[in-house]
Design a protein around this motif. Structure first.
Motif, short mmCIF file in Angstrom:
data_model
loop_
_atom_site.label_atom_id
_atom_site.label_comp_id
_atom_site.label_asym_id
_atom_site.label_seq_id
_atom_site.Cartn_x
_atom_site.Cartn_y
_atom_site.Cartn_z
N SER A 181 37.35 49.12 47.11
CA SER A 181 37.50 48.12 48.16
C SER A 181 36.27 47.24 48.14
O SER A 181 35.23 47.59 47.60
CB SER A 181 37.66 48.78 49.53
N SER A 182 36.39 46.06 48.74
CA SER A 182 35.25 45.15 48.71
C SER A 182 35.34 44.17 49.86
O SER A 182 36.40 43.93 50.43
CB SER A 182 35.20 44.38 47.38
N ARG A 183 34.17 43.64 50.20
CA ARG A 183 34.08 42.55 51.17
C ARG A 183 33.21 41.47 50.54
O ARG A 183 32.01 41.65 50.41
CB ARG A 183 33.48 43.03 52.48
N HIS A 184 33.84 40.39 50.13
CA HIS A 184 33.12 39.30 49.48
C HIS A 184 33.20 38.05 50.32
O HIS A 184 34.25 37.73 50.86
CB HIS A 184 33.71 39.02 48.09
N LYS A 185 32.10 37.32 50.41
CA LYS A 185 32.12 36.05 51.12
C LYS A 185 32.98 35.07 50.35
O LYS A 185 32.73 34.78 49.18
CB LYS A 185 30.70 35.51 51.28
N GLY A 186 34.00 34.55 51.01
CA GLY A 186 34.93 33.66 50.35
C GLY A 186 34.32 32.32 50.00
O GLY A 186 33.57 31.74 50.79
N TRP A 187 34.66 31.81 48.84
CA TRP A 187 34.21 30.48 48.44
C TRP A 187 34.90 29.41 49.28
O TRP A 187 34.30 28.42 49.63
CB TRP A 187 34.54 30.24 46.97
N LYS A 188 36.17 29.63 49.58
CA LYS A 188 36.93 28.62 50.30
C LYS A 188 36.81 28.76 51.81
O LYS A 188 36.89 27.77 52.53
CB LYS A 188 38.40 28.68 49.89
N THR A 189 36.62 29.98 52.30
CA THR A 189 36.62 30.21 53.75
C THR A 189 35.24 30.44 54.33
O THR A 189 35.02 30.25 55.52
CB THR A 189 37.49 31.44 54.10
N GLY A 190 34.29 30.91 53.49
CA GLY A 190 32.96 31.22 53.99
C GLY A 190 32.88 32.49 54.80
O GLY A 190 31.84 32.81 55.37
N ARG A 191 33.96 33.27 54.84
CA ARG A 191 33.96 34.53 55.60
C ARG A 191 34.18 35.70 54.64
O ARG A 191 34.66 35.51 53.52
CB ARG A 191 35.07 34.53 56.66
N PRO A 192 33.85 36.93 55.05
CA PRO A 192 34.13 38.08 54.20
C PRO A 192 35.63 38.30 54.05
O PRO A 192 36.38 38.20 55.03
CB PRO A 192 33.49 39.25 54.96
N LYS A 218 41.01 46.90 43.00
CA LYS A 218 40.52 46.02 41.94
C LYS A 218 41.55 44.93 41.65
O LYS A 218 41.19 43.79 41.35
CB LYS A 218 40.24 46.83 40.67
N LEU A 219 42.83 45.30 41.75
CA LEU A 219 43.88 44.33 41.46
C LEU A 219 43.88 43.21 42.51
O LEU A 219 44.02 42.03 42.16
CB LEU A 219 45.24 45.02 41.42
N GLU A 220 43.74 43.57 43.78
CA GLU A 220 43.65 42.55 44.82
C GLU A 220 42.44 41.65 44.59
O GLU A 220 42.50 40.44 44.80
CB GLU A 220 43.57 43.20 46.21
N LYS A 221 41.33 42.24 44.18
CA LYS A 221 40.12 41.46 43.94
C LYS A 221 40.33 40.48 42.79
O LYS A 221 39.93 39.31 42.86
CB LYS A 221 38.94 42.38 43.63
N LYS A 222 40.98 40.93 41.72
CA LYS A 222 41.23 40.04 40.59
C LYS A 222 42.12 38.87 41.01
O LYS A 222 41.86 37.71 40.64
CB LYS A 222 41.88 40.82 39.44
N TYR A 223 43.16 39.17 41.78
CA TYR A 223 44.05 38.09 42.21
C TYR A 223 43.32 37.13 43.14
O TYR A 223 43.45 35.91 43.03
CB TYR A 223 45.29 38.67 42.90
#
Length: 284
Positions: A46-57, A63-68
């Motif tokens: 699982s992961s929490r990444h700051k979105g490039w488009k939204t600016g939020r986690p 891993k599959l969700e992250k790739k998509y």
């Protein structure tokens, strides 16, 4: 994501509590996913990444969700990404399940082992796109291809499909076979450096100077990107590895254009397709 989990909240009171918290509501940086990584033990990482488009986690459960998600971040036509989107009201998916003759996803009641409390189903991604100047929404669920062999999984997906069909929103399944792996992996490499210009360690003038030096060296030399970046670090007095991060920043922000369907390999020469540093320049 519709599998019952340890911390999945059920019952009308619990559902209304999440609604009051704002879960599954709003858009872009104000959106809160119905489920987050603390709620759901994930399959894989699982992961929490700051979105490039939204600016939020963004809360991603595999891993599959992250790739998509990475491919969505790179797309020029995607303007918003809402993950773990709730299929509310609950009564609607209950009715769909009944019409289909399926059991609705549920979890054992904490108070009565014989009782199965229905859970709120979610769609992995609700995506907003701008196509020919028109706003379009698409719902996508992400599954490993092997999971589609399960009759129970297919039942849950049919409930989801009918929910979105009733709203006139395109719904589809994305498996590992539909995700461009090289593109997704390249975005993963670039991801931490997308907001390097917001790092207080570097002034805009320093970034621009490094970008100019890197661009000239990459265009004129056949050396590897790593070698060129280390030379630039030494020339500009940066710590080793700084200019490689700046190179990734330039790609992530499209100041440098490259073939994103070819693996980014710092040990090899980087082929620049186009360069535009005008918006990076101080005062630009």
């Amino acid at each position: 994501m519709d599998i019952a989990r340890n911390r999945r909240q059920t019952g009308e009171e619990a559902i209304q509590k999440l609604v009051r918290e704002g879960r599954g509501q709003n858009e872009r940086d104000e959106y809160l996913p119905w489920l987050n990584v603390r709620d759901v033990p994930s399959r894989g990482r699982s992961s929490r990444h700051k979105g490039w488009k939204t600016g939020r986690p963004h809360h991603l459960f595999s891993k599959l969700e992250k790739k998509y998600h990475n491919t969505l971040e790179w797309s020029k036509i995607v303007t918003d990404i809402r993950e773990q989107y709730p299929l509310l009201p609950l009564e609607e998916t209950l009715d769909i399940a009944k019409q289909c003759g399926f059991d609705h996803p549920a979890i054992q009641s904490k108070h009565d082992p014989k009782t199965r409390d229905p859970i709120v189903m979610t769609t992995d991604f609700l995506i907003t796109l701008m196509i020919d100047g028109q706003r379009v929404e698409r719902a996508r669920t992400v599954k490993y291809a092997d999971d589609l062999q399960s009759p129970r999984v297919l039942q849950k997906l049919e409930i989801e499909r009918r929910y979105w069909e009733a709203r006139g929103i395109s719904w589809g399944i994305v498996t590992e076979h539909e995700i461009p792996t090289v593109l997704a992996d390249n975005v993963e490499i670039l991801y931490p450096n997308r907001y390097l210009d917001a790092d207080s360690r570097y002034s805009r003038r320093e970034l621009y100077s490094a970008a100019t030096a890197l661009t000239q060296a990459v265009q004129e030399s056949t050396l590897s990107l790593r070698h060129i970046a280390l030379d630039c670090d030494a020339m500009l007095g940066f710590n080793g590895g700084t200019c490689l991060s700046i190179a990734y920043f330039l790609i992530a922000n499209r100041y440098w254009g490259i073939d994103m369907y070819t693996p980014i390999q710092p040990g090899k020469h980087l082929d620049l397709k186009h360069v535009d540093l005008s918006k990076l320049a101080p005062g630009g």
